[in-house]
Design a protein around this motif. Structure first.
Motif, PDB file in Angstrom:
ATOM      1  N   ALA A 102     -14.824 -25.515  31.136  1.00 23.41           N
ATOM      2  CA  ALA A 102     -13.876 -25.874  29.792  1.00 23.41           C
ATOM      3  C   ALA A 102     -14.165 -24.985  28.822  1.00 23.41           C
ATOM      4  O   ALA A 102     -15.286 -24.378  28.666  1.00 23.41           O
ATOM      5  N   VAL A 103     -13.005 -24.838  27.834  1.00 23.20           N
ATOM      6  CA  VAL A 103     -13.200 -23.689  26.788  1.00 23.20           C
ATOM      7  C   VAL A 103     -12.471 -24.477  25.512  1.00 23.20           C
ATOM      8  O   VAL A 103     -11.825 -25.307  25.671  1.00 23.20           O
ATOM      9  N   ALA A 104     -13.758 -24.375  24.503  1.00 29.64           N
ATOM     10  CA  ALA A 104     -13.349 -25.069  23.185  1.00 29.64           C
ATOM     11  C   ALA A 104     -12.096 -24.639  22.839  1.00 29.64           C
ATOM     12  O   ALA A 104     -11.543 -23.531  22.910  1.00 29.64           O
ATOM     13  N   ALA A 105     -11.432 -25.556  22.165  1.00 33.73           N
ATOM     14  CA  ALA A 105     -10.086 -25.615  21.391  1.00 33.73           C
ATOM     15  C   ALA A 105     -10.217 -24.141  20.286  1.00 33.73           C
ATOM     16  O   ALA A 105     -11.040 -24.126  19.778  1.00 33.73           O
ATOM     17  N   SER A 106      -9.225 -23.717  20.420  1.00 36.39           N
ATOM     18  CA  SER A 106      -8.960 -22.477  19.640  1.00 36.39           C
ATOM     19  C   SER A 106      -8.056 -22.867  18.425  1.00 36.39           C
ATOM     20  O   SER A 106      -6.995 -23.434  18.572  1.00 36.39           O
ATOM     21  N   GLU A 107      -8.191 -22.093  17.218  1.00 35.05           N
ATOM     22  CA  GLU A 107      -7.421 -22.270  16.135  1.00 35.05           C
ATOM     23  C   GLU A 107      -6.289 -21.383  16.259  1.00 35.05           C
ATOM     24  O   GLU A 107      -5.213 -21.642  15.744  1.00 35.05           O
ATOM     25  N   SER A 108      -6.470 -20.190  17.278  1.00 30.63           N
ATOM     26  CA  SER A 108      -5.316 -19.238  17.159  1.00 30.63           C
ATOM     27  C   SER A 108      -4.532 -19.711  18.270  1.00 30.63           C
ATOM     28  O   SER A 108      -4.621 -20.736  19.134  1.00 30.63           O
ATOM     29  N   ASP A 109      -3.376 -18.861  18.868  1.00 29.61           N
ATOM     30  CA  ASP A 109      -2.430 -19.305  19.952  1.00 29.61           C
ATOM     31  C   ASP A 109      -2.969 -18.476  21.148  1.00 29.61           C
ATOM     32  O   ASP A 109      -2.228 -18.548  22.070  1.00 29.61           O
ATOM     33  N   ASP A 110      -4.080 -17.931  20.865  1.00 27.86           N
ATOM     34  CA  ASP A 110      -4.690 -17.054  22.192  1.00 27.86           C
ATOM     35  C   ASP A 110      -4.598 -17.934  23.494  1.00 27.86           C
ATOM     36  O   ASP A 110      -5.086 -19.508  23.207  1.00 27.86           O
ATOM     37  N   LEU A 111      -4.373 -17.430  24.585  1.00 28.91           N
ATOM     38  CA  LEU A 111      -4.616 -18.246  25.699  1.00 28.91           C
ATOM     39  C   LEU A 111      -6.163 -17.948  26.431  1.00 28.91           C
ATOM     40  O   LEU A 111      -6.199 -16.732  26.763  1.00 28.91           O
ATOM     41  N   VAL A 112      -6.915 -18.819  26.949  1.00 32.62           N
ATOM     42  CA  VAL A 112      -8.102 -18.534  27.295  1.00 32.62           C
ATOM     43  C   VAL A 112      -8.485 -19.173  28.599  1.00 32.62           C
ATOM     44  O   VAL A 112      -8.201 -20.432  28.650  1.00 32.62           O
TER      45      VAL A 112
END
Length: 133
Positions: free
Chosen positions: A66-76
């Motif tokens: 799981a990856v923490a939600a990002s403020e940016s539009d980057d895809l992780v």
């Protein structure tokens, strides 16, 4: 007549891969594990992971982390897998980008993570000593 053309700005992005070992040439022992994280600047629609040239399968080849939600539009995308005898290979992530204006898919890959294995070879047992007394 004035003809205007609209540029969609769909340019190949860069996929950046990071290893939990802190470098792109990890040398690990069997039964340890590694985490790889791939980040792609905004615009990417999907990320897939490759071992050599073969696409890896979630649940079989790796576990998704799981990856923490990002403020940016980057895809992780973050994956973890245990090191096995056959894990020595080159790993990378590949992003796919397309949008409503340009349905042509563009693919771009990260740098290689070259994983090598430290052989866990058991030491040969010494011959039994004979005590003379």
């Amino acid at each position: 007549a004035v003809v205007s053309t609209q540029s969609t700005g769909l340019t190949a992005r860069k996929a950046v891969v990071v290893s939990s070992t802190g470098n792109l040439t990890p040398n690990l022992i069997v039964r340890s594990s590694i985490t790889l994280t791939c980040t792609i600047a905004s615009g990417a629609k999907s990320i897939e992971w490759l071992k050599g040239e073969a696409v890896m399968t979630e649940g079989t080849d790796y576990t998704k982390v799981a990856v923490a939600a990002s403020e940016s539009d980057d895809l992780v995308s973050k994956i973890e897998f245990d090191i096995a005898d056959d894990s020595a290979a080159t790993y990378k992530c590949r992003g796919t980008q397309y949008d409503d204006f340009c349905s042509t898919q563009r693919k771009f890959e990260s740098e290689d993570v070259v994983l090598t294995i430290i052989a866990a070879v058991p030491k040969v047992n010494p011959a039994d000593a004979t005590a003379y007394g």
